[in-house]
Design a protein around this motif. Structure first.
Motif, short mmCIF file in Angstrom:
data_model
loop_
_atom_site.label_atom_id
_atom_site.label_comp_id
_atom_site.label_asym_id
_atom_site.label_seq_id
_atom_site.Cartn_x
_atom_site.Cartn_y
_atom_site.Cartn_z
N ILE A 40 17.01 17.11 -10.30
CA ILE A 40 16.10 15.97 -10.40
C ILE A 40 15.68 15.50 -9.01
O ILE A 40 14.51 15.18 -8.78
N ALA A 41 16.64 15.50 -8.08
CA ALA A 41 16.31 15.12 -6.71
C ALA A 41 15.28 16.06 -6.11
O ALA A 41 14.34 15.64 -5.41
N VAL A 42 15.42 17.35 -6.37
CA VAL A 42 14.45 18.33 -5.89
C VAL A 42 13.07 18.04 -6.46
O VAL A 42 12.05 18.06 -5.74
N SER A 43 13.01 17.74 -7.75
CA SER A 43 11.71 17.48 -8.39
C SER A 43 11.06 16.23 -7.83
O SER A 43 9.84 16.18 -7.64
N ILE A 44 11.87 15.20 -7.53
CA ILE A 44 11.33 13.97 -6.97
C ILE A 44 10.78 14.22 -5.57
O ILE A 44 9.64 13.83 -5.24
N LEU A 45 11.58 14.87 -4.74
CA LEU A 45 11.14 15.11 -3.36
C LEU A 45 9.90 15.99 -3.33
O LEU A 45 8.98 15.77 -2.53
N ALA A 46 9.82 16.97 -4.22
CA ALA A 46 8.64 17.84 -4.27
C ALA A 46 7.39 17.03 -4.58
O ALA A 46 6.33 17.24 -3.99
N GLU A 47 7.51 16.09 -5.53
CA GLU A 47 6.35 15.28 -5.88
C GLU A 47 5.96 14.34 -4.75
O GLU A 47 4.77 14.13 -4.47
N VAL A 48 6.96 13.77 -4.07
CA VAL A 48 6.67 12.89 -2.94
C VAL A 48 5.97 13.65 -1.83
O VAL A 48 4.99 13.17 -1.24
N ILE A 49 6.45 14.86 -1.53
CA ILE A 49 5.82 15.67 -0.49
C ILE A 49 4.39 16.02 -0.89
O ILE A 49 3.46 15.95 -0.06
N ALA A 50 4.19 16.39 -2.15
CA ALA A 50 2.84 16.72 -2.62
C ALA A 50 1.91 15.52 -2.48
O ALA A 50 0.74 15.66 -2.08
N ALA A 51 2.43 14.34 -2.79
CA ALA A 51 1.61 13.13 -2.63
C ALA A 51 1.33 12.85 -1.17
O ALA A 51 0.21 12.47 -0.78
N ARG A 52 2.32 13.04 -0.32
CA ARG A 52 2.15 12.81 1.11
C ARG A 52 1.10 13.75 1.68
O ARG A 52 0.34 13.38 2.58
N ARG A 53 1.08 14.95 1.19
CA ARG A 53 0.14 15.96 1.68
C ARG A 53 -1.21 15.91 0.99
O ARG A 53 -2.10 16.70 1.28
N GLY A 54 -1.37 14.99 0.05
CA GLY A 54 -2.64 14.87 -0.64
C GLY A 54 -2.91 15.97 -1.64
O GLY A 54 -4.06 16.19 -2.04
N LYS A 55 -1.86 16.65 -2.10
CA LYS A 55 -2.03 17.76 -3.03
C LYS A 55 -2.10 17.32 -4.49
O LYS A 55 -2.61 18.03 -5.34
N ILE A 56 -1.55 16.14 -4.79
CA ILE A 56 -1.62 15.62 -6.15
C ILE A 56 -1.86 14.13 -6.08
O ILE A 56 -1.61 13.49 -5.06
N SER A 57 -2.33 13.58 -7.17
CA SER A 57 -2.44 12.13 -7.30
C SER A 57 -1.30 11.67 -8.18
O SER A 57 -1.02 12.26 -9.22
N VAL A 58 -0.62 10.60 -7.76
CA VAL A 58 0.48 10.09 -8.58
C VAL A 58 0.03 8.90 -9.41
O VAL A 58 0.84 8.23 -10.03
N ARG A 59 -1.26 8.62 -9.45
CA ARG A 59 -1.77 7.51 -10.27
C ARG A 59 -1.92 8.02 -11.71
O ARG A 59 -3.01 8.33 -12.18
N THR A 60 -0.79 8.13 -12.38
CA THR A 60 -0.76 8.81 -13.68
C THR A 60 -0.67 7.87 -14.86
O THR A 60 -0.79 8.30 -15.99
N GLY A 61 -0.36 6.61 -14.62
CA GLY A 61 -0.35 5.64 -15.71
C GLY A 61 0.91 5.66 -16.54
O GLY A 61 1.84 6.40 -16.29
N CYS A 62 0.93 4.83 -17.57
CA CYS A 62 2.14 4.64 -18.34
C CYS A 62 2.41 5.73 -19.35
O CYS A 62 3.47 5.76 -19.96
N PRO B 134 0.81 -1.23 0.00
CA PRO B 134 0.00 0.00 0.00
C PRO B 134 0.84 1.28 0.00
O PRO B 134 0.34 2.33 0.40
N ALA B 135 2.09 1.21 -0.43
CA ALA B 135 2.95 2.39 -0.46
C ALA B 135 2.22 3.58 -1.09
O ALA B 135 1.57 3.43 -2.13
N PHE B 136 2.36 4.76 -0.49
CA PHE B 136 1.61 5.92 -0.98
C PHE B 136 2.22 6.54 -2.22
O PHE B 136 1.56 7.30 -2.94
N TYR B 137 3.48 6.21 -2.50
CA TYR B 137 4.13 6.78 -3.69
C TYR B 137 5.07 5.73 -4.26
O TYR B 137 5.86 5.11 -3.55
N VAL B 138 5.00 5.54 -5.59
CA VAL B 138 5.91 4.66 -6.31
C VAL B 138 6.36 5.41 -7.55
O VAL B 138 5.54 5.76 -8.40
N GLY B 139 7.65 5.69 -7.64
CA GLY B 139 8.16 6.45 -8.77
C GLY B 139 9.36 5.77 -9.40
O GLY B 139 10.09 5.03 -8.73
#
Length: 341
Positions: A316-338, A267-272
């Motif tokens: 790139i590390a900044v961009s990854i961490l920003a997306e992870v934080i946004a997902a953790r905070r419920g600000k974006i959905s990372v279910r974006t598909g292929c 059930p990991a909240f983020y997979v990138g």
């Protein structure tokens, strides 16, 4: 019993907050007297979240923070004066105090703090539960100082389910400790070196894994849990839960695919995963051939990270961490598909 239940999210606290109780336990094991302080409530622009801890030894050493400023001096003084068996001392600081400006409370901020003796057995249980990613709740009687501990979701839910809207004036404070947020980085590459340090600074427990010994060199990742091993074997021994993010940046299909399969089964909240849109399309084809369905594949954020035009490993590390934080905070959905654009 009416209690004020505070589910304190480690994401709302400084990165070292989860280490405060471990430090207190270490001091206790060394024979020192240690008292604790916890933020009971805040209003306005208070700089620290409810439930933030500070540990104070009898000689004045302290770990953690309840305000980030001059209030600490007053709290430390109270803590050093406490004796075993003393009732908690309840302290209030606000805009009317001379210290308010120094601690960032001039805009109407207020904080209330309880100072209370630590109990070694309870701290041992809290630290052990934290290490096993099992939630626990410290129940503190603000009148007598009596402390008990509930462990596990069921016990905590039973304790707090009927207390919504309860007032702190009930005289009991419940501090719920959730499992720590964790980030698992597959691939001990240059991006990982930067990402690991930044992730730790915002409150993640970070693990980097890579089967390549030349990459998984301890001197390249100081202060980070580093494991040299195959992703599927290592991850099979780890607990990936709803507070776990996995980022795969090996750029080696066999390794990335193995890590992603394990993460998508959790059930990991983020997979990138690192790679271009074309690379990710091929990845999805491979994973699909192995039996993963479209719903599972849609959980992968790839190309990994927010599109900020990042070029260098640090960017790139900044961009990854920003997306992870946004997902953790419920600000974006990372279910974006292929076919994430």
């Amino acid at each position: 019993m009416c209690v004020d239940a505070i589910r304190c999210d480690p994401a709302d606290m400084a990165a070292d907050d989860g280490e405060v109780l471990e430090t207190a336990l270490r001091w206790l094991n060394a024979g020192q007297t240690v008292n604790l302080a916890v933020v009971l409530s805040t209003w306005g622009s208070a700089p620290r979240a409810q439930g933030s801890y500070m540990a104070v030894s009898r000689d004045g050493a302290f770990a953690g923070s309840v305000s980030g400023g001059c209030v600490e001096a007053a709290v430390i003084a109270e803590a050093r004066e406490m004796e075993d068996g003393d009732a908690p001392r309840l302290l209030a600081f606000g805009v009317e105090d001379e210290t308010a400006w120094a601690v960032g409370l001039p805009c109407g901020g207020n904080i209330r703090v309880a100072v209370f003796p630590s109990e070694k057995e309870l701290l041992e249980r809290i630290v052990a539960s934290h290490a096993k990613r099992i939630p626990s709740a410290l129940v503190l009687d603000l009148t007598t100082g009596a402390q008990t501990l509930a462990e596990g979701d069921e016990a905590i839910d039973a304790l707090t389910k009927d207390t919504e809207g309860a007032k702190e004036s009930s005289g009991v404070f419940v501090r719920v400790h959730e499992a720590p947020w964790s980030m698992i980085i597959t691939g001990a590459v240059h991006i990982s070196q930067v990402l690991a340090g930044m992730a730790r600074s915002v409150g993640f427990a970070v693990t980097v894994l890579d089967p390549r010994r030349a990459f998984a060199a301890p001197e390249r990742f100081p202060g980070v849990t580093l494991i040299c091993g195959e992703p599927d074997e290592v991850l099979a021994e780890m607990k990936l839960d709803r507070r776990t993010a996995l980022v795969s940046v090996t750029h080696v299909p066999r390794l990335d695919d193995a890590a992603l399969r394990m993460a998508l089964a959790s059930p990991a909240f983020y997979v990138g995963a690192l790679g271009s849109t074309r690379t990710h399309a091929k990845r999805c084809q491979r994973l699909g051939d192995l039996g993963l369905d479209d719903q599972a594949l849609a959980r992968i954020s790839a190309p990994v990270g927010l599109d900020i035009g990042a070029k260098t490993p640090a960017e790139i590390a900044v961009s990854i961490l920003a997306e992870v934080i946004a997902a953790r905070r419920g600000k974006i959905s990372v279910r974006t598909g292929c076919m994430k654009p």
